[in-house]
Design a protein around this motif. Structure first.
Motif, PDB file in Angstrom:
ATOM      1  N   GLY A  67      -5.040   4.694   3.740  1.00  0.00           N
ATOM      2  CA  GLY A  67      -4.572   3.631   2.869  1.00  0.00           C
ATOM      3  C   GLY A  67      -3.578   2.711   3.551  1.00  0.00           C
ATOM      4  N   THR A  68      -2.677   3.293   4.350  1.00  0.00           N
ATOM      5  CA  THR A  68      -1.688   2.480   5.057  1.00  0.00           C
ATOM      6  C   THR A  68      -2.341   1.638   6.154  1.00  0.00           C
ATOM      7  N   LEU A  69      -3.241   2.259   6.924  1.00  0.00           N
ATOM      8  CA  LEU A  69      -3.925   1.519   7.987  1.00  0.00           C
ATOM      9  C   LEU A  69      -4.815   0.418   7.428  1.00  0.00           C
ATOM     10  N   THR A  89       0.821  -1.217   0.000  1.00  0.00           N
ATOM     11  CA  THR A  89       0.000   0.000   0.000  1.00  0.00           C
ATOM     12  C   THR A  89       0.857   1.270   0.000  1.00  0.00           C
ATOM     13  N   LEU A  90       2.157   1.126   0.297  1.00  0.00           N
ATOM     14  CA  LEU A  90       3.047   2.291   0.234  1.00  0.00           C
ATOM     15  C   LEU A  90       3.152   2.853  -1.177  1.00  0.00           C
ATOM     16  N   ALA A  91       2.884   2.030  -2.194  1.00  0.00           N
ATOM     17  CA  ALA A  91       2.902   2.530  -3.568  1.00  0.00           C
ATOM     18  C   ALA A  91       1.866   3.616  -3.768  1.00  0.00           C
ATOM     19  N   ILE A  92       0.807   3.591  -2.960  1.00  0.00           N
ATOM     20  CA  ILE A  92      -0.208   4.647  -2.979  1.00  0.00           C
ATOM     21  C   ILE A  92       0.099   5.690  -1.913  1.00  0.00           C
ATOM     22  N   SER A  93       0.363   5.237  -0.697  1.00  0.00           N
ATOM     23  CA  SER A  93       0.485   6.149   0.439  1.00  0.00           C
ATOM     24  C   SER A  93       1.654   7.114   0.308  1.00  0.00           C
ATOM     25  N   ILE A  94       2.774   6.657  -0.238  1.00  0.00           N
ATOM     26  CA  ILE A  94       3.917   7.556  -0.388  1.00  0.00           C
ATOM     27  C   ILE A  94       3.589   8.678  -1.366  1.00  0.00           C
ATOM     28  N   SER A  95       2.884   8.352  -2.445  1.00  0.00           N
ATOM     29  CA  SER A  95       2.519   9.387  -3.414  1.00  0.00           C
ATOM     30  C   SER A  95       1.540  10.389  -2.827  1.00  0.00           C
ATOM     31  N   THR A  96       0.521   9.886  -2.124  1.00  0.00           N
ATOM     32  CA  THR A  96      -0.452  10.817  -1.567  1.00  0.00           C
ATOM     33  C   THR A  96       0.153  11.650  -0.440  1.00  0.00           C
ATOM     34  N   GLY A  97       1.065  11.053   0.335  1.00  0.00           N
ATOM     35  CA  GLY A  97       1.745  11.825   1.367  1.00  0.00           C
ATOM     36  C   GLY A  97       2.617  12.922   0.775  1.00  0.00           C
TER      37      GLY A  97
END
Length: 404
Positions: free
Chosen positions: A362-364, A56-64
């Motif tokens: 997303g991460t949680l 899920t970091l593939a999404i969360s890093i971008s949104t962060g």
């Protein structure tokens, strides 16, 4: 230079059509690029040997990173203008999309996704402010609803395209296809978007934090920021974990079929303009909580194991989310303008909390799925949505500045 006599593009005029189409396409490009990996999370866990929570970091890093970018690009747009930032954002994100499809290792992919997220901040940092400035006030809510529908179509396109292409050639083919879409949209926006005619640069100097803090002095804006974070956190949690649920027993759907659930985004594309029209007629205060309640009902519908019930729940959830977000994001711009606050900063802060919610939720969601299955995800998303509903009730009791 500001045109003092011109009141903005109206419906039926070429400028309105070009502006609305350009911002719609920009929304398609940004959100297709941002969320394309969401349909690929199970594939990425297998390709790189990472856990579902790590994928899920593939999404969360971008949104962060996008959230951080908003704090820079939003205030910058108040001084330097909207259109230049938007064009640079789309161009940089398109180039990075190509590089991501070629990433040789997991850490490289994550690093490039972080850079891309920062670049993608250009659109949400300026879109609402641009439309508010360049379109006639009578049609701005409608155009903002169209922009939000473009984000819904973009999210749908990225997820569907990546789901189908990964079935044909793997995750690299999927992300390469989305990169081509981003390039095409960036070129189209460059050609179509009318230049600003009513932008007035802020010449006031002062520390950035002090300028940003001014947008935190209105309780209505604070409530709207909270609504953004809570709704987006719950929404992304459902969709992130949903891909794993549909590819596991008893459904065991292949990526292309599992990706079809993202067709629910079509309802989001339709509900946002409708909610904008209802807000223009009846006011924003009753429309936002009604949309949030609809989203909560959708989450509840995903609890049964029947596939048709899950799909129905996603449809209701998506319609409610985009209706609430479309009206709330426009409300921020109106409230800031009436309160003599910088529109770009207020809109950027709304988007900042929106993407913080996406990154955290997303991460949680990955952890909730790994530890408690779908019931854990529903508790996470449902609790977030009910908290947002409470905020909308409080929001309805704040002092009006002239906007309903």
């Amino acid at each position: 230079m500001v045109d003092e006599e011109w009141a903005g593009h109206r419906v039926g005029e070429p400028g309105f059509r070009r502006a609305a189409t350009a911002v719609f396409l920009a929304g398609v490009a940004v959100f297709a690029t941002l969320y394309a990996p969401q349909a690929l999370l199970p594939e990425l866990t297998r390709a790189f040997g990472v856990s579902p929570a790590s994928s899920t970091l593939a999404i969360s890093i971008s949104t962060g990173a996008l959230a951080v970018g908003l704090l820079v690009l939003g205030p910058l747009s108040d001084r330097r203008g909207r259109t230049g930032i938007l064009h640079a954002s789309l161009a940089a994100a398109a180039v990075l999309a190509v590089l991501i499809a070629l990433a040789p290792a997991w850490w490289v992919l994550l690093a490039l996704r972080g850079l891309q997220g920062f670049a993608l901040a250009g659109l949400p940092a300026v879109a609402v402010a641009y439309l508010r400035e360049e379109l006639h006030p009578a049609v701005s809510s409608r155009a903002i609803g169209l922009y939000v529908s473009g984000t819904a179509i973009g999210g749908l396109t990225g997820r569907l395209l990546s789901g189908v292409l990964t079935q044909l050639g793997g995750w690299r083919t999927a992300l390469g296809g989305v990169a081509l879409l981003a390039v095409g949209c960036a070129v189209a926006v460059r050609v179509l978007l009318p230049p600003s005619r009513r932008f007035t640069p802020l010449t006031r100097r002062g520390p950035l934090l002090r300028q940003l803090a001014r947008a935190f002095t209105d309780p209505a804006l604070l409530a709207l920021y909270g609504v953004a974070a809570l709704l987006m956190g719950g929404f992304v949690a459902i969709y992130n974990a949903g891909t794993f649920r549909l590819e596991s027993a008893p459904y065991s759907l292949p990526p292309a079929l599992a990706g079809l659930v993202f067709l629910a985004y079509l309802l989001g594309s339709a509900s946002s303009p409708v909610a904008g029209a209802l807000a223009d007629r009846f006011g924003r205060r009753p429309v936002v909580p009604a949309a949030v309640a609809l989203m909560a009902a959708g989450i509840a519908l995903t609890v049964p194991t029947a596939l048709w019930c899950i799909v129905l729940g996603l449809c209701v959830l998506t319609a409610g989310f985009f209706a609430a977000h479309g009206v709330a994001s426009g409300w921020v711009a109106v409230r800031a303008q009436l309160g003599c606050r910088a529109v770009g900063k207020a809109a950027s802060l709304y988007s900042f909390w929106y993407y913080v919610g996406s990154s955290v939720g997303g991460t949680l969601a990955g952890r909730a799925w790994s530890e408690a299955g779908w019931s854990g995800v529903v508790l996470l998303a449902g609790g977030s949505t009910l908290a947002a509903l409470l905020l909308t009730v409080l929001l309805g009791r704040t002092r009006s500045l002239g906007a309903r």
